[in-house]
Design a protein around this motif. Structure first.
Motif, PDB file in Angstrom:
ATOM      1  N   ARG A   1      48.079  11.487   9.108  1.00 18.23           N
ATOM      2  CA  ARG A   1      46.862  10.696   8.906  1.00 18.23           C
ATOM      3  C   ARG A   1      47.109   9.231   9.223  1.00 18.23           C
ATOM      4  O   ARG A   1      46.260   8.554   9.808  1.00 18.23           O
ATOM      5  CB  ARG A   1      46.380  10.859   7.452  1.00 18.23           C
ATOM      6  N   PHE A   2      48.267   8.704   8.839  1.00 17.97           N
ATOM      7  CA  PHE A   2      48.596   7.311   9.129  1.00 17.97           C
ATOM      8  C   PHE A   2      48.642   7.078  10.645  1.00 17.97           C
ATOM      9  O   PHE A   2      48.103   6.085  11.145  1.00 17.97           O
ATOM     10  CB  PHE A   2      49.945   6.944   8.503  1.00 17.97           C
ATOM     11  N   ILE A   3      49.278   7.995  11.352  1.00 20.04           N
ATOM     12  CA  ILE A   3      49.386   7.856  12.807  1.00 20.04           C
ATOM     13  C   ILE A   3      48.015   7.884  13.462  1.00 20.04           C
ATOM     14  O   ILE A   3      47.732   7.110  14.380  1.00 20.04           O
ATOM     15  CB  ILE A   3      50.290   8.968  13.380  1.00 20.04           C
ATOM     16  N   GLN A   4      47.144   8.757  12.959  1.00 19.77           N
ATOM     17  CA  GLN A   4      45.815   8.887  13.565  1.00 19.77           C
ATOM     18  C   GLN A   4      44.849   7.809  13.084  1.00 19.77           C
ATOM     19  O   GLN A   4      44.165   7.169  13.889  1.00 19.77           O
ATOM     20  CB  GLN A   4      45.234  10.277  13.267  1.00 19.77           C
ATOM     21  N   LEU A   5      44.783   7.587  11.766  1.00 22.36           N
ATOM     22  CA  LEU A   5      43.782   6.689  11.196  1.00 22.36           C
ATOM     23  C   LEU A   5      44.181   5.217  11.303  1.00 22.36           C
ATOM     24  O   LEU A   5      43.366   4.376  11.698  1.00 22.36           O
ATOM     25  CB  LEU A   5      43.530   7.054   9.722  1.00 22.36           C
ATOM     26  N   TYR A   6      45.407   4.907  10.945  1.00 28.28           N
ATOM     27  CA  TYR A   6      45.850   3.515  10.935  1.00 28.28           C
ATOM     28  C   TYR A   6      46.276   3.036  12.323  1.00 28.28           C
ATOM     29  O   TYR A   6      46.060   1.887  12.680  1.00 28.28           O
ATOM     30  CB  TYR A   6      47.027   3.322   9.973  1.00 28.28           C
TER      31      TYR A   6
ATOM     32  N   GLY B   1      45.757   4.819  15.390  1.00 25.74           N
ATOM     33  CA  GLY B   1      44.960   5.257  16.528  1.00 25.74           C
ATOM     34  C   GLY B   1      45.662   6.246  17.437  1.00 25.74           C
ATOM     35  O   GLY B   1      45.345   6.343  18.624  1.00 25.74           O
ATOM     36  N   LEU B   2      46.626   7.002  16.900  1.00 26.35           N
ATOM     37  CA  LEU B   2      47.349   8.051  17.631  1.00 26.35           C
ATOM     38  C   LEU B   2      47.950   7.534  18.950  1.00 26.35           C
ATOM     39  O   LEU B   2      47.570   7.971  20.041  1.00 26.35           O
ATOM     40  CB  LEU B   2      46.422   9.246  17.900  1.00 26.35           C
ATOM     41  N   PRO B   3      48.887   6.611  18.856  1.00 27.27           N
ATOM     42  CA  PRO B   3      49.509   6.080  20.076  1.00 27.27           C
ATOM     43  C   PRO B   3      50.324   7.149  20.804  1.00 27.27           C
ATOM     44  O   PRO B   3      50.867   8.066  20.169  1.00 27.27           O
ATOM     45  CB  PRO B   3      50.408   4.962  19.544  1.00 27.27           C
ATOM     46  N   ALA B   4      50.418   7.035  22.111  1.00 24.19           N
ATOM     47  CA  ALA B   4      51.095   8.039  22.931  1.00 24.19           C
ATOM     48  C   ALA B   4      52.553   8.242  22.520  1.00 24.19           C
ATOM     49  O   ALA B   4      53.066   9.370  22.549  1.00 24.19           O
ATOM     50  CB  ALA B   4      51.018   7.623  24.401  1.00 24.19           C
ATOM     51  N   GLU B   5      53.210   7.161  22.115  1.00 23.04           N
ATOM     52  CA  GLU B   5      54.631   7.272  21.780  1.00 23.04           C
ATOM     53  C   GLU B   5      54.881   8.057  20.485  1.00 23.04           C
ATOM     54  O   GLU B   5      56.020   8.420  20.191  1.00 23.04           O
ATOM     55  CB  GLU B   5      55.272   5.882  21.679  1.00 23.04           C
ATOM     56  N   ARG B   6      53.826   8.319  19.706  1.00 28.53           N
ATOM     57  CA  ARG B   6      53.986   9.109  18.481  1.00 28.53           C
ATOM     58  C   ARG B   6      53.309  10.475  18.585  1.00 28.53           C
ATOM     59  O   ARG B   6      53.238  11.200  17.592  1.00 28.53           O
ATOM     60  CB  ARG B   6      53.436   8.336  17.273  1.00 28.53           C
TER      61      ARG B   6
ATOM     62  N   GLU C   1      55.703  13.430  17.718  1.00 32.20           N
ATOM     63  CA  GLU C   1      55.944  13.437  16.265  1.00 32.20           C
ATOM     64  C   GLU C   1      54.719  13.977  15.530  1.00 32.20           C
ATOM     65  O   GLU C   1      54.838  14.777  14.600  1.00 32.20           O
ATOM     66  CB  GLU C   1      56.261  12.023  15.790  1.00 32.20           C
ATOM     67  N   TYR C   2      53.551  13.530  15.935  1.00 36.17           N
ATOM     68  CA  TYR C   2      52.284  13.956  15.323  1.00 36.17           C
ATOM     69  C   TYR C   2      52.127  15.475  15.401  1.00 36.17           C
ATOM     70  O   TYR C   2      51.732  16.116  14.417  1.00 36.17           O
ATOM     71  CB  TYR C   2      51.143  13.253  16.049  1.00 36.17           C
ATOM     72  N   GLU C   3      52.454  16.041  16.540  1.00 33.59           N
ATOM     73  CA  GLU C   3      52.325  17.497  16.717  1.00 33.59           C
ATOM     74  C   GLU C   3      53.303  18.253  15.819  1.00 33.59           C
ATOM     75  O   GLU C   3      52.965  19.313  15.267  1.00 33.59           O
ATOM     76  CB  GLU C   3      52.540  17.855  18.184  1.00 33.59           C
ATOM     77  N   LYS C   4      54.499  17.735  15.635  1.00 27.31           N
ATOM     78  CA  LYS C   4      55.468  18.360  14.739  1.00 27.31           C
ATOM     79  C   LYS C   4      54.995  18.292  13.281  1.00 27.31           C
ATOM     80  O   LYS C   4      55.202  19.219  12.501  1.00 27.31           O
ATOM     81  CB  LYS C   4      56.831  17.676  14.879  1.00 27.31           C
TER      82      LYS C   4
END
Length: 200
Positions: free
Chosen positions: A110-115, A117-122, A125-128
């Motif tokens: 949620r932090f990666i997506q909401l705070y 904006g789901l940057p490409a470099e993460r 990690e997000y998928e894992k």
């Protein structure tokens, strides 16, 4: 009066806000911007040397930190924390589960997506995080298909601890449609007297 240092968007901070409202306790809220470095200032580190929110400041200036520890402090002696040893231990069991098997995946996604904006470099990690987050939701679904609350028939701080990030899991890319027991539980939590939403 208690003083809470926190961010309204943070599930860990929301736990404390929700608990205070359920107990009907007055408090003052001090907004903290983690992205701007507010938690790394000398003044904040004097309150929590670990540099994280939430922090609960008591009337005598004592500061408590770690959201689940604060929940236990606030709920002590109330209906939200069982006194019977087995049930009390089950509450702790779910709080440890939240911190080790749930929050590191659902909250971080949620932090990666909401705070951020789901940057490409993460993205990788997000998928894992999705895989591990769904595993945690599977565990909750299994329990909540058997009992109305995480510790049997009684609403407790175990539910508050896990509700905080579960009810906004969609903001981290998690689809709760496949979890009917969790969805019903979310409705039961929201029907509690004194309930307040994350952004209310």
């Amino acid at each position: 009066m208690y003083k809470v240092y926190g961010d309204y968007r943070s599930g860990n901070c929301y736990k404390i806000k929700l608990m205070l409202h359920l107990l009907g306790l007055p408090y003052a809220w001090q907004a903290v911007d983690i992205l701007s470095g507010d938690t790394q200032t000398e003044a904040f580190l004097a309150k929590n040397p670990n540099g994280k929110i939430p922090v609960l400041e008591l009337e005598d200036g004592t500061c408590l930190w770690e959201s689940n520890a604060i929940l236990n402090f606030l709920a002590d002696g109330s209906r939200f924390l069982p006194s019977e040893p087995r049930l009390r231990t089950q509450v702790l069991q779910w709080q440890f589960f939240e911190q080790y098997s749930h929050e590191p995946y659902i909250a971080v996604a949620r932090f990666i997506q909401l705070y951020q904006g789901l940057p490409a470099e993460r993205q990788h990690e997000y998928e894992k995080l999705q895989k591990r987050g769904y595993k945690a939701l599977d565990v909750m679904e299994q329990q909540l298909s058997r009992t109305p609350y995480l510790v049997g028939e009684q609403f407790s701080i175990a539910d508050i601890a896990l509700y905080a990030y579960t009810h906004v899991a969609d903001e981290g890319g998690f689809d709760l449609v496949r979890y009917p027991a969790i969805q019903a539980w979310i409705q039961r939590v929201q029907s509690q007297p004194g309930y307040i939403g994350m952004f209310d």
